[in-house]
Design an enzyme around this catalytic site. Structure first.
Site, PDB file in Angstrom:
ATOM      1  N   SER A   1       7.192  -4.764   5.195  1.00 39.33           N
ATOM      2  CA  SER A   1       6.767  -5.211   6.514  1.00 39.33           C
ATOM      3  C   SER A   1       5.465  -5.319   6.444  1.00 39.33           C
ATOM      4  O   SER A   1       4.217  -4.324   6.163  1.00 39.33           O
ATOM      5  CB  SER A   1       7.666  -4.419   7.607  1.00 39.33           C
ATOM      6  OG  SER A   1       6.662  -5.239   8.799  1.00 39.33           O
TER       7      SER A   1
ATOM      8  N   ASN B   1       8.861  -9.614  -1.964  1.00 39.48           N
ATOM      9  CA  ASN B   1       8.308 -10.243  -2.059  1.00 39.48           C
ATOM     10  C   ASN B   1       7.194 -11.080  -2.370  1.00 39.48           C
ATOM     11  O   ASN B   1       6.393 -12.239  -2.215  1.00 39.48           O
ATOM     12  CB  ASN B   1       9.011 -11.432  -0.923  1.00 39.48           C
ATOM     13  CG  ASN B   1       7.731 -11.255   0.747  1.00 39.48           C
ATOM     14  OD1 ASN B   1       7.926 -10.387   0.728  1.00 39.48           O
ATOM     15  ND2 ASN B   1       8.816 -11.879   1.475  1.00 39.48           N
TER      16      ASN B   1
ATOM     17  N   ASP C   1      13.350 -11.334  -0.874  1.00 39.89           N
ATOM     18  CA  ASP C   1      12.988 -10.711   0.366  1.00 39.89           C
ATOM     19  C   ASP C   1      14.273 -10.404   1.545  1.00 39.89           C
ATOM     20  O   ASP C   1      15.138 -10.447   1.584  1.00 39.89           O
ATOM     21  CB  ASP C   1      12.786 -12.618   1.016  1.00 39.89           C
ATOM     22  CG  ASP C   1      12.847 -12.916   2.509  1.00 39.89           C
ATOM     23  OD1 ASP C   1      12.613 -11.729   2.757  1.00 39.89           O
ATOM     24  OD2 ASP C   1      11.928 -13.396   2.801  1.00 39.89           O
TER      25      ASP C   1
ATOM     26  N   LYS D   1      10.221  -3.622  15.536  1.00 41.60           N
ATOM     27  CA  LYS D   1      10.014  -1.846  14.714  1.00 41.60           C
ATOM     28  C   LYS D   1      11.364  -1.409  15.762  1.00 41.60           C
ATOM     29  O   LYS D   1      11.916  -0.038  15.298  1.00 41.60           O
ATOM     30  CB  LYS D   1       9.385  -1.086  14.561  1.00 41.60           C
ATOM     31  CG  LYS D   1       8.281  -1.877  13.795  1.00 41.60           C
ATOM     32  CD  LYS D   1       8.383  -1.219  12.241  1.00 41.60           C
ATOM     33  CE  LYS D   1       7.967  -1.597  11.006  1.00 41.60           C
ATOM     34  NZ  LYS D   1       7.894  -1.168   9.070  1.00 41.60           N
TER      35      LYS D   1
ATOM     36  N   TYR E   1       5.368  -7.327  15.475  1.00 44.32           N
ATOM     37  CA  TYR E   1       5.671  -6.211  15.564  1.00 44.32           C
ATOM     38  C   TYR E   1       6.261  -5.165  15.888  1.00 44.32           C
ATOM     39  O   TYR E   1       7.634  -4.258  15.271  1.00 44.32           O
ATOM     40  CB  TYR E   1       4.198  -5.729  14.291  1.00 44.32           C
ATOM     41  CG  TYR E   1       3.839  -4.565  13.841  1.00 44.32           C
ATOM     42  CD1 TYR E   1       4.045  -4.786  12.885  1.00 44.32           C
ATOM     43  CD2 TYR E   1       3.456  -3.260  14.488  1.00 44.32           C
ATOM     44  CE1 TYR E   1       4.756  -3.314  11.778  1.00 44.32           C
ATOM     45  CE2 TYR E   1       3.122  -2.789  13.607  1.00 44.32           C
ATOM     46  CZ  TYR E   1       3.694  -2.420  11.954  1.00 44.32           C
ATOM     47  OH  TYR E   1       3.823  -1.614  11.225  1.00 44.32           O
TER      48      TYR E   1
ATOM     49  N   TYR F   1      23.679   2.258  13.345  1.00 43.45           N
ATOM     50  CA  TYR F   1      24.779   2.976  12.028  1.00 43.45           C
ATOM     51  C   TYR F   1      24.425   3.974  12.095  1.00 43.45           C
ATOM     52  O   TYR F   1      25.677   4.841  11.014  1.00 43.45           O
ATOM     53  CB  TYR F   1      23.720   2.587  10.966  1.00 43.45           C
ATOM     54  CG  TYR F   1      24.633   0.859  10.739  1.00 43.45           C
ATOM     55  CD1 TYR F   1      23.657   0.060  11.475  1.00 43.45           C
ATOM     56  CD2 TYR F   1      24.463   0.831   9.346  1.00 43.45           C
ATOM     57  CE1 TYR F   1      24.011  -1.578  10.943  1.00 43.45           C
ATOM     58  CE2 TYR F   1      25.440  -0.833   9.109  1.00 43.45           C
ATOM     59  CZ  TYR F   1      24.885  -1.711   9.635  1.00 43.45           C
ATOM     60  OH  TYR F   1      25.020  -3.217   9.401  1.00 43.45           O
TER      61      TYR F   1
ATOM     62  N   ASN G   1      19.910  -5.553   6.427  1.00 38.55           N
ATOM     63  CA  ASN G   1      20.499  -5.553   4.938  1.00 38.55           C
ATOM     64  C   ASN G   1      20.409  -4.301   4.558  1.00 38.55           C
ATOM     65  O   ASN G   1      21.342  -3.543   3.147  1.00 38.55           O
ATOM     66  CB  ASN G   1      20.091  -6.500   4.456  1.00 38.55           C
ATOM     67  CG  ASN G   1      19.758  -8.266   5.246  1.00 38.55           C
ATOM     68  OD1 ASN G   1      21.333  -8.647   5.286  1.00 38.55           O
ATOM     69  ND2 ASN G   1      19.177  -9.261   5.336  1.00 38.55           N
TER      70      ASN G   1
ATOM     71  N   PHE H   1       0.917  -1.395  -0.101  1.00 37.61           N
ATOM     72  CA  PHE H   1      -0.437  -0.234  -0.059  1.00 37.61           C
ATOM     73  C   PHE H   1       0.879   1.614  -0.141  1.00 37.61           C
ATOM     74  O   PHE H   1       0.923   2.035  -1.175  1.00 37.61           O
ATOM     75  CB  PHE H   1      -0.759  -0.059   1.095  1.00 37.61           C
ATOM     76  CG  PHE H   1      -1.793   0.591   2.229  1.00 37.61           C
ATOM     77  CD1 PHE H   1      -2.336   1.877   0.882  1.00 37.61           C
ATOM     78  CD2 PHE H   1      -1.853   1.314   2.876  1.00 37.61           C
ATOM     79  CE1 PHE H   1      -2.948   3.564   1.044  1.00 37.61           C
ATOM     80  CE2 PHE H   1      -1.548   2.800   3.551  1.00 37.61           C
ATOM     81  CZ  PHE H   1      -2.537   3.924   2.369  1.00 37.61           C
TER      82      PHE H   1
HETATM   83  P1  NAD Z   1       1.172  -3.205   2.921  1.00 37.23           P
HETATM   84  O1  NAD Z   1       1.340  -4.873   3.688  1.00 37.23           O
HETATM   85  O2  NAD Z   1       0.206  -3.270   2.304  1.00 37.23           O
HETATM   86  O3  NAD Z   1       2.751  -3.358   2.362  1.00 37.23           O
HETATM   87  C1  NAD Z   1       4.321  -3.771   2.782  1.00 37.23           C
HETATM   88  C2  NAD Z   1       5.008  -4.773   1.880  1.00 37.23           C
HETATM   89  O4  NAD Z   1       6.224  -5.116   2.087  1.00 37.23           O
HETATM   90  C3  NAD Z   1       4.201  -5.440   0.940  1.00 37.23           C
HETATM   91  O5  NAD Z   1       4.082  -5.187  -0.247  1.00 37.23           O
HETATM   92  C4  NAD Z   1       4.892  -7.374   1.459  1.00 37.23           C
HETATM   93  O6  NAD Z   1       5.161  -8.088   0.569  1.00 37.23           O
HETATM   94  C5  NAD Z   1       6.459  -6.466   1.486  1.00 37.23           C
HETATM   95  N1  NAD Z   1       7.043  -7.153   1.973  1.00 37.23           N
HETATM   96  C6  NAD Z   1       7.100  -7.773   3.286  1.00 37.23           C
HETATM   97  N2  NAD Z   1       8.829  -8.361   4.275  1.00 37.23           N
HETATM   98  C7  NAD Z   1       8.756  -8.323   3.493  1.00 37.23           C
HETATM   99  C8  NAD Z   1      10.041  -8.840   3.126  1.00 37.23           C
HETATM  100  N3  NAD Z   1      10.874  -9.516   3.798  1.00 37.23           N
HETATM  101  N4  NAD Z   1      10.547  -8.795   1.395  1.00 37.23           N
HETATM  102  C9  NAD Z   1      10.124  -8.436   0.859  1.00 37.23           C
HETATM  103  N5  NAD Z   1       9.287  -7.455   1.187  1.00 37.23           N
HETATM  104  C10 NAD Z   1       8.191  -7.751   1.895  1.00 37.23           C
HETATM  105  O7  NAD Z   1       1.609  -2.242   4.681  1.00 37.23           O
HETATM  106  P2  NAD Z   1       1.878  -1.092   4.049  1.00 37.23           P
HETATM  107  O8  NAD Z   1       0.175  -0.455   5.359  1.00 37.23           O
HETATM  108  O9  NAD Z   1       2.355  -0.255   2.889  1.00 37.23           O
HETATM  109  O10 NAD Z   1       3.568  -0.678   5.189  1.00 37.23           O
HETATM  110  C11 NAD Z   1       4.871  -0.548   4.662  1.00 37.23           C
HETATM  111  C12 NAD Z   1       5.532   0.122   5.734  1.00 37.23           C
HETATM  112  O11 NAD Z   1       4.991   0.593   6.522  1.00 37.23           O
HETATM  113  C13 NAD Z   1       5.425  -1.442   7.037  1.00 37.23           C
HETATM  114  O12 NAD Z   1       6.695  -0.758   6.641  1.00 37.23           O
HETATM  115  C14 NAD Z   1       4.653  -0.808   8.063  1.00 37.23           C
HETATM  116  O13 NAD Z   1       5.642  -1.175   9.193  1.00 37.23           O
HETATM  117  C15 NAD Z   1       4.782   0.982   8.279  1.00 37.23           C
HETATM  118  N6  NAD Z   1       3.118   1.441   8.878  1.00 37.23           N
HETATM  119  C16 NAD Z   1       3.082   1.341   7.587  1.00 37.23           C
HETATM  120  C17 NAD Z   1       1.102   2.108   8.500  1.00 37.23           C
HETATM  121  C18 NAD Z   1       0.079   2.656   8.069  1.00 37.23           C
HETATM  122  O14 NAD Z   1      -0.693   3.125   8.540  1.00 37.23           O
HETATM  123  N7  NAD Z   1      -0.396   2.098   6.529  1.00 37.23           N
HETATM  124  C19 NAD Z   1       1.525   2.608  10.211  1.00 37.23           C
HETATM  125  C20 NAD Z   1       2.591   2.204  10.591  1.00 37.23           C
HETATM  126  C21 NAD Z   1       3.814   1.645   9.918  1.00 37.23           C
END
Ligand code: NAD
Ligand code: UDP
Length: 319
Positions: free
Chosen positions: A75, A32, A56, A154, A150, A164, A104, A11
């Site tokens: 994530s 991934n 990944d 984080k 989670y 780093y 990484n 997203f």
């Molecule tokens: P999402 O699930 O739509 O997107 C996460 C993406 O990461 C997915 O496309 C998934 O396939 C990919 N992914 C997960 N593990 C992976 C791995 N090991 N290797 C490669 N790709 C991997 O969720 P989002 O809402 O878009 O969240 C994106 C980031 O923003 C995350 O880190 C999340 O913790 C952070 N976040 C989002 C929100 C929110 O409100 N949307 C709030 C706080 C933090």
């Protein structure tokens, strides 16, 4: 800039790809597909400034050529155990994305002398004892609770990012993202916005977990992505909250969704579905984002939700 974005098929990641490309940058997406989908990037295939690697991030990352920035967004992010995408159903993958994936991606930033931006979260504050949450608050997190896979991943990611920065002098930044919603959230994601909109469009009662008096502060994706971009091009190293400070109870939020979709079915309380550690109140203090980045959100809840409803209608094939 030449920018690596992990989690690009998700997203937020896919919306970030769009903004960076619109700003004239070159984007390398990595994912991934564990919770994301290729359809989120389909419109970018053929764009000569975009390339994609299925990989990944918890495995060693190699990207050929010089990078100017690395944005680590990969994530799982949904807390809902009823969803296949919920991080409690992907506990080891979630910890590996936050721990090994952060290690990484920081290594890639170090090798390239690149700007690094970590997608952190309001969950580092846990079920907060201070309200609203400022970046100086250390949080109230159960290290072995349901959400810990989670939250602690984080928190570790933030600590490693600062290590780093302090030890290797990497130009790092940390964005603490508060509940964000909008187009490209997966319909089965399980978070409250997709759940409620999907239920309302199917003319079902909205499932309220607990008594619905818990609060969240909902930010529209365009606002969030603009704030993240401002942080990326700054040289701020300390965490910055990005989110919308308008606080809404889940009961009030359900009323908004039912009104905007003309859903007559109302709500149903599923008290036992409210998970352990589900925060009672959440609202960002965005003073630092205003002062450092000159950022604040512009999109009203009604406008943002209408855009999201229209997206979900097309995803679900509803007129
Ligand atoms: P999402 O699930 O739509 O997107 C996460 C993406 O990461 C997915 O496309 C998934 O396939 C990919 N992914 C997960 N593990 C992976 C791995 N090991 N290797 C490669 N790709 C991997 O969720 P989002 O809402 O878009 O969240 C994106 C980031 O923003 C995350 O880190 C999340 O913790 C952070 N976040 C989002 C929100 C929110 O409100 N949307 C709030 C706080 C933090
Ligand atoms: N929630 C709800 N019904 C649902 C999904 C979620 O009442 O169908 C509640 C959930 O218990 C939480 C709030 O809505 O109190 C926000 O949940 P979400 O999953 O969006 O993410 P969180 O903010 O808890 O990380």
């Amino acid at each position: 800039m030449r920018v690596l974005i992990t989690g690009a098929a998700g997203f937020l990641g896919s919306n970030l790809c769009d903004l960076l490309l619109a700003e004239g940058h070159e984007v390398i997406g990595m994912d991934n597909f564990i919770t994301g989908k290729k359809e989120n990037l389909a419109h970018l295939m053929g764009n000569e400034r975009f390339s994609f690697f299925r990989h990944d991030v918890s495995k060693y990352i190699f990207v050929a050529g010089k990078l100017d920035a690395v944005m680590h967004f990969a994530s799982p992010a949904s807390p809902n155990p009823n969803s296949p995408f919920g991080y409690t159903n992907l506990p080891i993958q979630t910890m590996k994305a936050g721990a090994l994936g952060t290690h990484n991606t920081l290594g890639v930033a170090l090798a390239n002398k690149a700007r690094y931006l970590l997608a952190s979260t309001s969950e580092v504050y846990g079920d907060p004892l201070e309200h609203p949450q400022t970046e100086s608050y250390w949080g109230h997190v159960n290290p072995i609770g349901e959400r810990s896979v989670y939250d602690e991943a984080k928190r570790f990611a933030e600590a490693l990012t600062m290590a780093y920065h302090r030890f290797h002098d990497v130009n790092t930044g940390i964005v603490r993202i508060f509940n964000t919603y909008g187009p490209r959230m997966h319909v089965d994601d399980g978070r409250v916005v997709p759940n409620f909109i999907k239920q309302a469009l199917k003319k079902e009662a909205l499932t309220i977990y607990g008594d619905g008096e818990q609060t969240r502060s909902f930010c529209y994706v365009d606002d969030l992505i603009n704030g993240i971009y401002k942080l990326l091009i700054s040289d701020e190293h300390m965490p910055v909250n990005i989110g919308n400070p308008v606080e809404t109870s889940i009961n009030e939020f359900a009323d908004v969704i039912n009104a905007l979709t003309n859903n007559p079915e109302g709500t149903v309380y599923e008290k036992e579905q409210r998970g352990e550690g589900d925060p009672q109140r959440r609202r960002p203090d965005i003073t630092r984002a205003k002062d450092i980045l000159n950022w604040s959100p512009n999109v009203s809840l009604d406008d943002g939700i209408m855009n999201t409803i229209n997206y979900f209608k097309s995803e679900l094939g509803i007129q």
